[in-house]
Every structure is written in structure tokens, then in C-alpha cells.
Scaffold this motif. Structure first.
Motif, PDB file in Angstrom:
ATOM      1  N   LEU A 193      25.810  53.367  37.513  1.00 24.73           N
ATOM      2  CA  LEU A 193      26.816  53.412  36.450  1.00 24.73           C
ATOM      3  C   LEU A 193      28.224  53.227  37.007  1.00 24.73           C
ATOM      4  O   LEU A 193      28.996  52.394  36.524  1.00 24.73           O
ATOM      5  N   LEU A 194      28.588  53.989  38.031  1.00 21.35           N
ATOM      6  CA  LEU A 194      29.962  53.957  38.511  1.00 21.35           C
ATOM      7  C   LEU A 194      30.301  52.637  39.201  1.00 21.35           C
ATOM      8  O   LEU A 194      31.482  52.288  39.317  1.00 21.35           O
ATOM      9  N   ASP A 195      29.304  51.907  39.644  1.00 25.04           N
ATOM     10  CA  ASP A 195      29.555  50.587  40.228  1.00 25.04           C
ATOM     11  C   ASP A 195      29.747  49.513  39.161  1.00 25.04           C
ATOM     12  O   ASP A 195      30.076  48.368  39.487  1.00 25.04           O
ATOM     13  N   LEU A 200      31.165  48.320  31.763  1.00 26.57           N
ATOM     14  CA  LEU A 200      30.842  49.433  30.861  1.00 26.57           C
ATOM     15  C   LEU A 200      32.093  50.016  30.203  1.00 26.57           C
ATOM     16  O   LEU A 200      32.013  50.603  29.126  1.00 26.57           O
ATOM     17  N   ALA A 201      33.238  49.871  30.859  1.00 24.05           N
ATOM     18  CA  ALA A 201      34.511  50.332  30.297  1.00 24.05           C
ATOM     19  C   ALA A 201      35.486  49.154  30.320  1.00 24.05           C
ATOM     20  O   ALA A 201      36.433  49.114  31.109  1.00 24.05           O
ATOM     21  N   ILE A 321      33.541  54.972  28.379  1.00 25.79           N
ATOM     22  CA  ILE A 321      32.233  54.324  28.542  1.00 25.79           C
ATOM     23  C   ILE A 321      31.414  54.570  27.275  1.00 25.79           C
ATOM     24  O   ILE A 321      30.759  55.608  27.129  1.00 25.79           O
ATOM     25  N   ALA A 322      31.464  53.644  26.353  1.00 29.47           N
ATOM     26  CA  ALA A 322      30.774  53.823  25.074  1.00 29.47           C
ATOM     27  C   ALA A 322      29.267  53.625  25.193  1.00 29.47           C
ATOM     28  O   ALA A 322      28.509  54.049  24.328  1.00 29.47           O
ATOM     29  N   SER A 330      25.397  43.845  30.133  1.00 29.80           N
ATOM     30  CA  SER A 330      26.167  43.068  31.098  1.00 29.80           C
ATOM     31  C   SER A 330      26.204  43.670  32.499  1.00 29.80           C
ATOM     32  O   SER A 330      26.820  43.083  33.395  1.00 29.80           O
ATOM     33  N   VAL A 331      25.589  44.811  32.724  1.00 24.93           N
ATOM     34  CA  VAL A 331      25.658  45.437  34.041  1.00 24.93           C
ATOM     35  C   VAL A 331      24.876  44.613  35.055  1.00 24.93           C
ATOM     36  O   VAL A 331      23.994  43.812  34.703  1.00 24.93           O
ATOM     37  N   ALA A 332      25.211  44.816  36.322  1.00 22.21           N
ATOM     38  CA  ALA A 332      24.526  44.110  37.408  1.00 22.21           C
ATOM     39  C   ALA A 332      23.280  44.894  37.803  1.00 22.21           C
ATOM     40  O   ALA A 332      23.374  45.972  38.400  1.00 22.21           O
ATOM     41  N   TRP A 333      22.125  44.349  37.457  1.00 20.02           N
ATOM     42  CA  TRP A 333      20.862  45.018  37.743  1.00 20.02           C
ATOM     43  C   TRP A 333      20.340  44.579  39.108  1.00 20.02           C
ATOM     44  O   TRP A 333      20.493  43.419  39.500  1.00 20.02           O
TER      45      TRP A 333
END
Length: 339
Positions: A193-195, A200-201, A321-322, A330-333
Motif C-alpha cells: 500500500l505505502l509503495d 491510491l492518493a 486513500i479512498a 492502478s496499483v503496481a502488482w
């Protein structure tokens, strides 16, 4: 306020076309604070048949004796065992025989979707609801019969109502929903999450002199991440009062523990933070209060963050962070080895 709602309903629905009523607690004290005397609305109690009290508010001859919330089960809060109340008709059979009415709360269990779970309590007595709203109801969350001590809750309610069934009886019960075995499902990707704060925000960090609630920043649900540099050495981190509602604490990117609203105990940092250490507080909104006098309940942190005996930092940044679909999509998996 209630008079305005009555006028609005009559304007759009037509005066007298529907019965307007208020659901108030099971005593006159609740009704005085939640209803109107006279014939504009029907005053009903809940949690029991408070018919003598409601008669003080309703016109003579128009006092329907109704329990508007007959509790057929109970909700479950985080940290509790699943609700499991006695299988019975909850007094409905005897009351209907006398000509009284009732509404089941809940007749059928359900689910709290997304971040829409509610909460009870208030202050540090906060009790957030779990995602399931099965409620130990006569009909369970998945459509099966509900059970409690004493047996089948659905059948107990059905038998109590049989004497009052229409001619020919009640219609047959629908067949159970089909069940499927989906086999083993492997979760083969993960994301930190924090990466992924940039996606995310997407609004970016907001510079703050001190932490403020998520609502101040235009956010209502989800998570909010506060970050700062420690102003001094310290080994005990606390949030004045309590977080709203659960704060996960990171020092220099390493998770150190959580501060949860009902306990709000200071968190010991091992090893200690040093001047310039990166502080991160990831705060979750666990549910909105939907009963009581404290429903104005801003989420996140809106009090001092203290490291030992002084302010933990002199400046903060907040990321909203909704956790909406676009952001999560869109996060990097990354692939997970040995899943």
C-alpha cells in the motif's frame, strides 16, 4: 425538522395517501425527543410493544400497538463472537393474537458493502460493526434458515404465525440457493500500500501544521496516511484522546504496532524513534456511528500526536486513500513466489 419532513412527504406523496410514522425507543422519553404529538405522524416504539407510552402521542382510537423493531437477533462488532440469540418467536405470536403488529429487525441478514458498515457506542466506547450483517436473523445472510440456542429461528417464527395465515396457508418456502465448489483459488499477486501512494492518493500529500480529520480534506471513507519527521528522540507514541478509529504506526518504514480507539493505549516503540526518523500513521475509518448522541464523529486524527511528552512533529503531510476502484486497479502488482 420533523415538521419539515412531514410537509415534504405530503407535498410529494399527497397528504393522507400514506401513513407517516416515527420509530422511537420503547418509552415516552424517546418519543418526546423523536416524534410529534397529534395526527400528522404515527408514533411507534421499538424494542418492545410500548403501546401505553405511544398512546400519549397518538390521537384517540388511532394508537396502533406495534413494535417497529422486534429484535430477532443482534449485530456483531469487531472483536466479538458472532451473535447467537435464542430461537423463539420473540413474543410475536401472543401479540398478534391480541391484535398487535410488529416489524422484524432483522428478518433477513445481509452484508455491509465497502466502507458502509455502521458502529455503536461513541467516544472510546466505539463498537464498529463487522462486514457481515447476518444479525443471527431467522433468514441468514446466505438465505438459509438462521439458528440459535433452542433450534431453527425461521421455523419458530413460522409456527408462531401459522394461526394467522390466510386461507390456504402460507406459500411454500423457496428452494435453497444452489451451492458450488469452486476449488482452490491461488492469490498470486500482491501490492504494498505505502509503495503505491501516488495512485491510491492521486490528490497528493496535503501539508499540515498538525493532523486534521479526513473530512477537512474532503474525504469521507477509507484510509488516511499521516507522515512526518520526528521532532525528538522518544520511545512512547500516543494520540491524544484516541484515533478515529485504528492507527497503524510505522517508524522509518517499519510497522511498530497499532493504536485502536477502544483501548487508545500509548504504543511503545522498540527501538525508539530518533530526531528526523520518519513517522507514519495509517488510520482506518472503521464505521460511522448511526445511533446515539455522538454521530458527529470526524475520522482520522484531529488531536495531538505525542512522542514521549512533546509533540511528535512540527509539520505533517496527509494522503487521502479512498481505496476506490480506479485507485486499486492502478496499483503496481508483483508476482508472489511459492503461492
Amino acid at each position: 425538522y420533523i415538521e419539515h419532513l412531514v410537509a415534504l412527504a405530503n407535498q410529494h406523496l399527497g397528504e393522507g395517501s400514506v401513513v407517516l410514522y416515527t420509530t422511537d425507543g420503547g418509552s415516552a422519553g424517546y418519543m418526546e425527543r423523536g416524534s410529534l404529538p397529534g395526527g400528522s405522524v404515527l408514533t411507534l416504539g421499538d424494542g418492545g410493544w410500548a403501546c401505553q407510552d405511544s398512546a400519549k402521542f397518538n390521537p384517540k382510537g388511532l394508537n396502533a400497538c406495534m413494535n417497529s423493531e422486534t429484535y430477532a437477533g443482534w449485530l456483531t462488532h469487531w472483536g466479538e463472537s458472532m451473535a447467537n440469540t435464542t430461537a423463539s418467536d420473540c413474543g410475536t405470536g401472543a401479540h398478534v393474537a391480541r391484535g398487535d403488529s410488529f416489524n422484524l429487525y432483522m428478518g433477513h441478514g445481509g452484508s455491509n458493502f465497502g466502507f458502509w458498515a455502521g458502529a455503536n457506542g461513541g467516544g472510546s466506547s466505539f463498537q464498529p460493526d463487522i462486514t457481515s450483517y447476518d444479525y443471527d436473523s431467522p433468514v441468514s445472510e446466505n438465505g438459509d434458515h438462521g439458528f440459535g440456542p433452542g433450534g431453527d429461528k425461521f421455523l419458530a417464527m413460522l409456527e408462531a404465525m401459522r394461526p394467522f395465515a390466510p386461507k390456504g396457508g402460507f406459500p411454500p418456502e423457496p428452494a435453497p440457493l444452489p451451492r458450488h465448489a469452486y476449488g482452490e483459488i491461488k492469490l498470486n499477486k500482491h501490492a504494498t500500500l505505502l509503495d503505491n501512494l501516488a495512485v491510491l492518493a492521486p490528490g497528493g500529500p496535503k501539508a499540515l501544521k498538525e493532523p486534521v480529520s479526513m473530512e477537512v480534506l474532503g474525504q469521507n471513507y477509507g484510509l488516511i496516511y499521516y507522515e512526518a519527521q520526528a521532532a525528538q528522540h522518544g520511545s512512547m507514541l500516543s494520540i491524544e484522546g484516541y484515533p478515529r478509529d485504528r492507527a497503524q504506526v510505522f517508524v522509518d518504514g517499519t510497522y511498530r504496532g497499532a493504536i485502536y480507539r477502544p483501548e487508545a493505549a500509548p504504543l511503545q516503540l522498540l527501538p525508539a524513534a530518533f530526531p528526523g526518523s520518519s513517522l507514519g500513521l495509517l488510520v482506518e475509518n472503521m464505521g460511522r456511528l448511526n445511533f446515539g448522541t455522538e454521530m458527529t464523529d470526524p475520522k482520522g486524527i484531529n488531536t495531538r500526536v505525542v512522542l514521549d511528552s512533546a509533540d511528535a512533529a512540527v509539520a505533517w503531510r496527509a494522503h487521502s486513500i479512498a481505496l476506490d476502484y480506479a485507485g486499486v486497479h492502478s496499483v503496481a502488482w508483483s508476482e508472489v513466489a511459492n503461492c
